[in-house]
Design an enzyme around this catalytic site. Structure first.
Site, PDB file in Angstrom:
ATOM      1  N   SER A   1       0.827  -1.211   0.000  1.00  0.00           N
ATOM      2  CA  SER A   1       0.000   0.000   0.000  1.00  0.00           C
ATOM      3  C   SER A   1       0.857   1.254   0.000  1.00  0.00           C
ATOM      4  CB  SER A   1      -0.869  -0.017   1.261  1.00  0.00           C
ATOM      5  OG  SER A   1      -1.509   1.229   1.439  1.00  0.00           O
TER       6      SER A   1
ATOM      7  N   TYR B   1      -1.536  -0.802  10.647  1.00  0.00           N
ATOM      8  CA  TYR B   1      -1.885  -1.362   9.338  1.00  0.00           C
ATOM      9  C   TYR B   1      -0.746  -1.121   8.348  1.00  0.00           C
ATOM     10  CZ  TYR B   1      -3.832  -1.601   4.644  1.00  0.00           C
ATOM     11  OH  TYR B   1      -4.015  -1.886   3.309  1.00  0.00           O
TER      12      TYR B   1
ATOM     13  N   LYS C   1       2.069  -3.830   6.449  1.00  0.00           N
ATOM     14  CA  LYS C   1       2.368  -3.941   5.010  1.00  0.00           C
ATOM     15  C   LYS C   1       3.867  -3.816   4.768  1.00  0.00           C
ATOM     16  CE  LYS C   1      -1.734  -4.628   3.502  1.00  0.00           C
ATOM     17  NZ  LYS C   1      -2.063  -5.898   2.865  1.00  0.00           N
TER      18      LYS C   1
END
Ligand code: NAD
Ligand code: UFG
Length: 336
Positions: free
Chosen positions: A124, A148, A152
Site C-alpha cells: 500500500s 496497518y 504492510k
C-alpha cells in the site's frame, strides 16, 4: 497457469480473478469470508462463464495451505488476504500483526515447502512517509504512521529478505494508491460492512439514500480547493496491473516493488462533483473538521510499472463514479 488467490472473494481480489480468467489463467481462491460474501462467486461466474475453485479457510492454517498448493498444482500466488481498516489497526494492533504479518509468514513458509516461489503481494502507498512532495515514486522513504501500514511494510521487508536468501524466489510488492470503482457490468463492486471509512463507498451510500450526507473532512488543507487530494485508481485498472505484474515477474528472480496509481491527484470536492454528475443529483455534503491522521495531498509516480511491464491506469474519474453508481444502484445493499 494455476494461481492461488488469497482473499479472492474480496473487493480487489474478485476483480482480479475476473481478469485472470479472461487471460486464460486459473484462479483458485482461498478466503475466510471474514470480510466478503460467498455470492461473489456467482457474479464472477456470471461475468466470465467460469466459476473459480473456492476453498473457505484462513491463510494462517499452514496444513490447509500446503494441501491446496499441492493438490491444485499451484504455480504462483497473489496474496490479497488481510485486514485493512487503519482505525481498527490502531485499537487492535495485535489482530493486524497476526492476520497480516503472521498470515503472510505462514503463506510464504507453505509456498517454500511446496516449491511455489512466485508471490505477488498487496502492499500500500500507506507505507510511505508524508515528508516527500508528491508524486511519490518507489524511492520515497517509508515511514508508516499506523499498525496497518507497518504490517504492510513488514511483509515487504520479509519478501525482500527471503528473496535474498534464495534466488529461486520471485517476489513482487504492489503498492496501491486509492482503489475505487466497480466492474462496468454493475455485478461486482466494493461492499463494506458497517459505516464506510472511505470516501467513494460513503458517497455511493449517500447516493442510494443509505447515508444522509457526505462529511468532507477538512477544507483548510494547502490544496487548490482546500480538501484532501488522493490518487484514485479504478479497480479494473488495478486488476490489470496484477495480471501484467505477474506476467513480468513469473520466472524472474528477486524482489520487485511497483506503485500502482493513476499519477493524478483528485480532491474530495472534485470526487463529490463527479459522483453527483454520475448519479444525476447534487449529493448533500457538510464541511467537517479534518480527520486525525490524514495528510493533505499525495499521488503516485507510476512510471516504474509503465516502463517495466507496460501497464498504465486508463480509466477516468468519471468512469470510476459511473461504474460505482451502476454497482451501488443495482445492489443498494451490496452482495446478497
Ligand atoms: P477486502 O477486505 O475486500 O478483501 C480482503 C479479503 O481477504 C476478504 O475477502 C477477507 O475475507 C479475506 N481475508 C482477510 N483475512 C484473511 C485470512 N487471514 N485468511 C483468509 N482470508 C482472509 O479488501 P480489499 O480492498 O480487496 O484489499 C485487498 C488487499 O489489498 C488487502 O491486503 C488490503 O490491505 C490491500 N490494500 C487495499 C487498499 C484499499 O484501499 N482497498 C489499499 C491498499 C492495499
Ligand atoms: N474523506 C472525506 N469524507 C469521508 C471519507 C474520506 O472527506 O467520509 C476524505 C479523506 O479526508 C481523504 C480522502 O477523502 O482526504 C480519501 O480518504 P479515504 O478514507 O477514502 O482514503 P485514504 O487516502 O485515507 O486511505 C486509503 C485506504 C488506506 C490505504 C490508502 C492508500 O483507506 O487503507 O488509501 O493510499 F492505505
Amino acid at each position: 497457469m494455476k494461481i492461488l488467490v488469497t482473499g479472492g472473494t474480496g473487493y480487489i481480489g474478485s476483480h482480479t480473478c475476473v481478469q485472470l480468467i479472461e487471460k486464460g489463467w486459473q484462479p483458485v481462491i482461498i478466503d475466510s469470508l471474514v470480510n466478503s460474501k460467498i455470492s461473489v462467486l456467482d457474479r464472477i461466474q456470471q461475468i466470465t462463464g467460469t466459476r473459480p475453485t473456492f476453498i473457505e479457510g484462513d491463510v494462517r492454517n499452514a496444513d490447509l495451505l500446503q494441501k491446496v498448493l499441492t493438490e491444485h498444482a499451484i504455480e504462483a500466488v497473489i496474496h490479497f488476504a488481510g485486514l485493512k481498516s487503519v482505525g481498527e489497526s490502531v485499537n487492535l494492533p495485535l489482530k493486524y500483526y497476526d492476520n497480516n504479518v503472521h498470515g503472510s509468514v505462514v503463506l510464504i513458509q507453505a509456498m517454500k515447502q511446496c516449491h511455489v516461489k512466485t508471490l505477488v503481494f498487496s502492499s500500500s502507498a500507506t507505507v510511505y512517509g508524508d515528508a516527500s512532495e508528491p508524486p511519490w515514486n518507489e524511492q520515497v522513504p517509508t515511514a508508516p504512521t499506523n499498525p496497518y501500514g507497518q504490517s504492510k511494510l513488514m511483509v515487504d521487508q520479509i519478501m525482500a529478505d527471503v528473496s535474498i536468501s534464495d534466488a529461486a524466489w520471485s517476489m513482487t510488492s504492489l503498492r496501491y494508491f486509492n482503489p475505487v470503482g466497480a466492474h462496468p457490468s454493475g455485478l461486482m463492486g466494493e461492499d463494506p460492512q458497517g459505516v464506510p471509512n472511505n470516501l467513494m463507498p460513503f458517497l455511493a451510500q449517500v447516493a442510494v439514500g443509505r447515508r444522509e450526507a457526505l462529511q468532507v473532512f477538512g477544507n483548510d488543507y494547502p490544496t487548490p480547493d482546500g480538501t484532501g487530494v488522493r490518487d484514485y485508481i479504478h479497480v479494473t485498472d488495478l486488476a490489470s496491473g496484477h495480471v501484467a505484474a505477474l506476467g513480468y515477474a513469473h520466472g524472474r528472480s528477486g524482489h520487485f516493488i511497483f506503485n500502482l496509481g493513476s499519477g493524478q491527484g483528485i480532491s474530495v470536492l472534485q470526487m463529490h462533483h463527479a459522483f453527483s454528475a454520475a448519479c444525476g443529483r447534487a449529493l448533500p455534503f457538510v464541511l467537517s473538521p479534518r480527520r486525525p491522521g490524514d495528510i493533505a495531498a499525495y499521488w503516485a509516480d507510476p512510471e516504474h510499472a509503465q516502463r517495466t511491464f507496460n501497464w498504465e491506469a486508463k480509466k477516468s474519474i468519471d468512469d470510476m463514479c459511473q461504474d460505482t453508481w451502476r454497482w451501488q444502484s443495482q445492489n443498494p445493499n451490496g452482495y446478497p
